[in-house]
Design a protein around this motif. Structure first.
Motif, PDB file in Angstrom:
ATOM      1  N   GLU A  59       0.826  -1.206   0.000  1.00  0.00           N
ATOM      2  CA  GLU A  59       0.000   0.000   0.000  1.00  0.00           C
ATOM      3  C   GLU A  59       0.861   1.257   0.000  1.00  0.00           C
ATOM      4  N   ALA A  60       1.918   1.274   0.805  1.00  0.00           N
ATOM      5  CA  ALA A  60       2.804   2.441   0.852  1.00  0.00           C
ATOM      6  C   ALA A  60       3.537   2.624  -0.470  1.00  0.00           C
ATOM      7  N   ALA A  61       3.945   1.523  -1.087  1.00  0.00           N
ATOM      8  CA  ALA A  61       4.622   1.613  -2.375  1.00  0.00           C
ATOM      9  C   ALA A  61       3.695   2.191  -3.435  1.00  0.00           C
ATOM     10  N   LEU A  62       2.434   1.756  -3.427  1.00  0.00           N
ATOM     11  CA  LEU A  62       1.481   2.245  -4.416  1.00  0.00           C
ATOM     12  C   LEU A  62       1.183   3.726  -4.224  1.00  0.00           C
ATOM     13  N   GLU A  63       1.132   4.165  -2.991  1.00  0.00           N
ATOM     14  CA  GLU A  63       0.913   5.590  -2.724  1.00  0.00           C
ATOM     15  C   GLU A  63       2.059   6.434  -3.264  1.00  0.00           C
ATOM     16  N   ASP A  72      12.198   1.518  -3.600  1.00  0.00           N
ATOM     17  CA  ASP A  72      12.813   0.212  -3.358  1.00  0.00           C
ATOM     18  C   ASP A  72      11.780  -0.711  -2.708  1.00  0.00           C
ATOM     19  N   ILE A  73      11.419  -1.801  -3.390  1.00  0.00           N
ATOM     20  CA  ILE A  73      10.364  -2.689  -2.884  1.00  0.00           C
ATOM     21  C   ILE A  73      10.925  -3.994  -2.311  1.00  0.00           C
ATOM     22  N   ASN A  74      12.193  -3.989  -1.938  1.00  0.00           N
ATOM     23  CA  ASN A  74      12.809  -5.209  -1.427  1.00  0.00           C
ATOM     24  C   ASN A  74      12.299  -5.628  -0.051  1.00  0.00           C
ATOM     25  N   ARG A  75      11.583  -4.743   0.641  1.00  0.00           N
ATOM     26  CA  ARG A  75      11.000  -5.124   1.928  1.00  0.00           C
ATOM     27  C   ARG A  75       9.605  -5.739   1.793  1.00  0.00           C
ATOM     28  N   LEU A  76       9.108  -5.834   0.583  1.00  0.00           N
ATOM     29  CA  LEU A  76       7.743  -6.332   0.388  1.00  0.00           C
ATOM     30  C   LEU A  76       7.749  -7.852   0.314  1.00  0.00           C
ATOM     31  N   ASP A  77       7.978  -8.471   1.484  1.00  0.00           N
ATOM     32  CA  ASP A  77       8.089  -9.928   1.551  1.00  0.00           C
ATOM     33  C   ASP A  77       6.795 -10.636   1.164  1.00  0.00           C
ATOM     34  N   GLU A  78       5.666  -9.940   1.249  1.00  0.00           N
ATOM     35  CA  GLU A  78       4.392 -10.568   0.882  1.00  0.00           C
ATOM     36  C   GLU A  78       4.318 -10.878  -0.614  1.00  0.00           C
ATOM     37  N   LEU A  79       5.239 -10.278  -1.391  1.00  0.00           N
ATOM     38  CA  LEU A  79       5.266 -10.531  -2.833  1.00  0.00           C
ATOM     39  C   LEU A  79       6.311 -11.578  -3.213  1.00  0.00           C
ATOM     40  N   ALA A  80       6.846 -12.290  -2.231  1.00  0.00           N
ATOM     41  CA  ALA A  80       7.834 -13.340  -2.491  1.00  0.00           C
ATOM     42  C   ALA A  80       7.240 -14.683  -2.083  1.00  0.00           C
ATOM     43  N   PHE A  81       6.722 -15.441  -3.069  1.00  0.00           N
ATOM     44  CA  PHE A  81       6.098 -16.725  -2.762  1.00  0.00           C
ATOM     45  C   PHE A  81       5.960 -17.557  -4.028  1.00  0.00           C
ATOM     46  N   VAL A  82       5.806 -18.853  -3.843  1.00  0.00           N
ATOM     47  CA  VAL A  82       5.471 -19.783  -4.917  1.00  0.00           C
ATOM     48  C   VAL A  82       4.286 -20.606  -4.433  1.00  0.00           C
ATOM     49  N   VAL A  88      -1.636  -7.211 -11.476  1.00  0.00           N
ATOM     50  CA  VAL A  88      -1.023  -5.929 -11.139  1.00  0.00           C
ATOM     51  C   VAL A  88      -1.953  -5.140 -10.225  1.00  0.00           C
ATOM     52  N   VAL A  89      -1.354  -4.241  -9.430  1.00  0.00           N
ATOM     53  CA  VAL A  89      -2.123  -3.454  -8.466  1.00  0.00           C
ATOM     54  C   VAL A  89      -1.710  -1.993  -8.557  1.00  0.00           C
ATOM     55  N   SER A  90      -2.642  -1.137  -8.186  1.00  0.00           N
ATOM     56  CA  SER A  90      -2.400   0.299  -8.078  1.00  0.00           C
ATOM     57  C   SER A  90      -3.350   0.831  -7.011  1.00  0.00           C
ATOM     58  N   GLU A 138       1.301   1.408 -11.610  1.00  0.00           N
ATOM     59  CA  GLU A 138       1.003   0.016 -11.293  1.00  0.00           C
ATOM     60  C   GLU A 138       2.260  -0.756 -10.902  1.00  0.00           C
ATOM     61  N   LEU A 139       2.032  -1.779 -10.108  1.00  0.00           N
ATOM     62  CA  LEU A 139       3.089  -2.663  -9.633  1.00  0.00           C
ATOM     63  C   LEU A 139       2.671  -4.096  -9.921  1.00  0.00           C
ATOM     64  N   ILE A 140       3.577  -4.903 -10.466  1.00  0.00           N
ATOM     65  CA  ILE A 140       3.273  -6.318 -10.666  1.00  0.00           C
ATOM     66  C   ILE A 140       3.297  -7.017  -9.316  1.00  0.00           C
ATOM     67  N   ALA A 141       2.178  -7.607  -8.926  1.00  0.00           N
ATOM     68  CA  ALA A 141       2.108  -8.318  -7.651  1.00  0.00           C
ATOM     69  C   ALA A 141       2.499  -9.784  -7.813  1.00  0.00           C
ATOM     70  N   SER A 142       2.035 -10.409  -8.881  1.00  0.00           N
ATOM     71  CA  SER A 142       2.338 -11.824  -9.099  1.00  0.00           C
ATOM     72  C   SER A 142       2.108 -12.181 -10.558  1.00  0.00           C
ATOM     73  N   VAL A 143       2.542 -13.375 -10.898  1.00  0.00           N
ATOM     74  CA  VAL A 143       2.346 -13.931 -12.230  1.00  0.00           C
ATOM     75  C   VAL A 143       1.807 -15.342 -12.057  1.00  0.00           C
ATOM     76  N   SER A 144       0.823 -15.725 -12.861  1.00  0.00           N
ATOM     77  CA  SER A 144       0.266 -17.069 -12.751  1.00  0.00           C
ATOM     78  C   SER A 144       0.408 -17.817 -14.077  1.00  0.00           C
TER      79      SER A 144
END
Length: 298
Positions: A15-19, A52-62, A137-139, A164-170
C-alpha cells in the motif's frame, strides 16, 4: 560514470509503495537492481526517485495449486531455480531461472523485475508467453489481470501503467498434466553473464506416454530475442496436434519461426544467424519437452 542525484524511498508495505507511485509519476521501482542500477550508472536513465520494494516480503512466494502456479513478483531467481516442487509440475520455470547470469544475479534478481523490464532476451518473458500466463497488477485504483497476449506490446514496452506494480504472475496447469506432459527452456549464449542470443520455451502434452508413438495433444512454444516481443507460431503448432512429433513436423515449426523472426543485429550475432538459431532452438525445446512427456515425467 555515476548516476544523477535522486530521492530514495523504501516502503514497508504494498500500500505504501502504491501511494508513492501515485504521488510521484516519474518514480522507478527498484526490485533486484540487476538492470536499473547499470542503466542509471551509465546515465541512460535518470529517474528523480527510486521506490525500493525489497521489503515487500508478501510478494515473495510460490503457490502451486491444482489449476495454476502463482509466483510473487519479488520471488528471487535462486528460489525458483531450487524449487523442487515447481520443477515437478512446470520444469521450464526452474530451467529458465537457473540459466540466468551467475549466482550473484540469481540471488538478487526477481521474476517481477524481469517481466516488468520486458527485455525480449529475458528468460521469464519467453516462459510466460509460452505457457499463456497472466500478470496480476495493483495500483491505488485496485487490481487488474493482464493476459500475456495483451502485456507485451513492443521492444521493452508493455501494458503496465506508471502507477502500477506487478504483484504476481500465474501459469496455468490445466493443459499440462504432470503424468503426460513435459516442458523445457533452452538457450544459446556466449557466457554465463550475457543475455541469450536466442532462447526457446516449450511445453508439450501427449495422449498416452506408454504408446509406441504418443500423439501430441497440446504444444506451446515461444522464442526469445527473435523480435521485439517473444515470438509465437500458434497456428503452426495447432497442426501438430493429433500427430506424433516427427522430424518433418519439427522442421515445419522451424520454418515458421524463421519466417516470422525479426531480430536485431548484435555484436556477436548478426540477424541471419539469429534467425537460423531461432528455428534450431525452437526445435530443441519442443523435442526435449516431447521426450519428457513421453517418459511420463515433466
Amino acid at each position: 560514470m555515476k548516476p544523477t542525484q535522486f530521492e530514495y524511498d523504501r516502503p514497508d508495505s504494498v500500500e505504501a509503495a502504491l501511494e508513492l507511485l501515485e504521488e510521484h509519476f516519474d518514480a522507478e521501482l527498484l526490485a533486484g537492481n540487476q538492470s536499473l542500477g547499470i542503466i542509471m550508472a551509465n546515465r541512460f536513465a535518470s529517474p528523480e526517485r527510486l521506490v525500493d520494494i525489497n521489503r515487500l516480503d508478501e510478494l515473495a512466494f510460490v503457490d502451486i495449486r491444482a489449476d495454476e502456479v502463482e509466483i510473487g513478483a519479488m520471488t528471487r531467481h535462486r528460489t525458483l531455480e531450487r524449487h523442487d516442487d515447481l520443477r515437478e509440475v512446470l520444469e521450464l520455470l526452474p530451467e529458465a531461472a537457473e540459466q540466468i547470469a551467475g549466482p550473484a544475479v540469481r540471488n538478487r534478481g526477481t521474476m517481477g523485475g524481469s517481466i516488468a523490464e520486458a527485455d525480449p532476451a529475458g528468460n521469464y518473458p519467453t516462459a510466460l508467453s509460452a505457457l499463456g500466463g497472466e500478470l496480476h497488477v495493483v495500483s491505488v485504483d485496485g487490481e487488474r489481470t493482464i493476459p500475456v497476449d495483451d502485456y507485451f506490446i513492443g521492444y521493452m514496452f508493455t501494458d503496465l501503467e506508471e502507477n502500477e506494480l506487478i504483484a504476481s504472475v500465474s501459469f496455468p496447469r490445466e493443459p499440462f498434466p504432470v503424468e503426460r506432459s513435459g516442458s523445457a527452456f533452452v538457450e544459446l549464449k556466449r557466457g554465463a553473464q550475457t543475455w541469450p542470443t536466442v532462447s526457446a520455451a516449450a511445453a508439450v502434452t501427449v495422449d498416452d506416454p506408454a504408446s509406441d508413438d504418443p500423439l501430441v495433444e497440446t504444444a506451446r512454444l515461444a522464442v526469445g530475442n527473435a523480435g521485439g516481443i517473444p515470438l509465437r507460431v500458434d497456428d503452426t503448432l495447432e497442426a501438430l496436434e493429433g500427430e506424433p512429433l516427427t522430424d518433418g513436423a519439427l522442421e515445419t515449426v522451424a520454418e515458421a519461426v524463421r519466417d516470422d523472426a525479426d531480430p536485431a543485429d548484435e555484436m556477436h550475432a548478426d540477424r541471419e544467424y539469429k534467425i537460423e538459431m531461432a528455428g534450431e532452438y525452437a526445435v530443441r525445446s519442443l523435442r526435449k519437452s516431447y521426450d519428457r512427456a513421453c517418459a511420463g515425467r515433466n
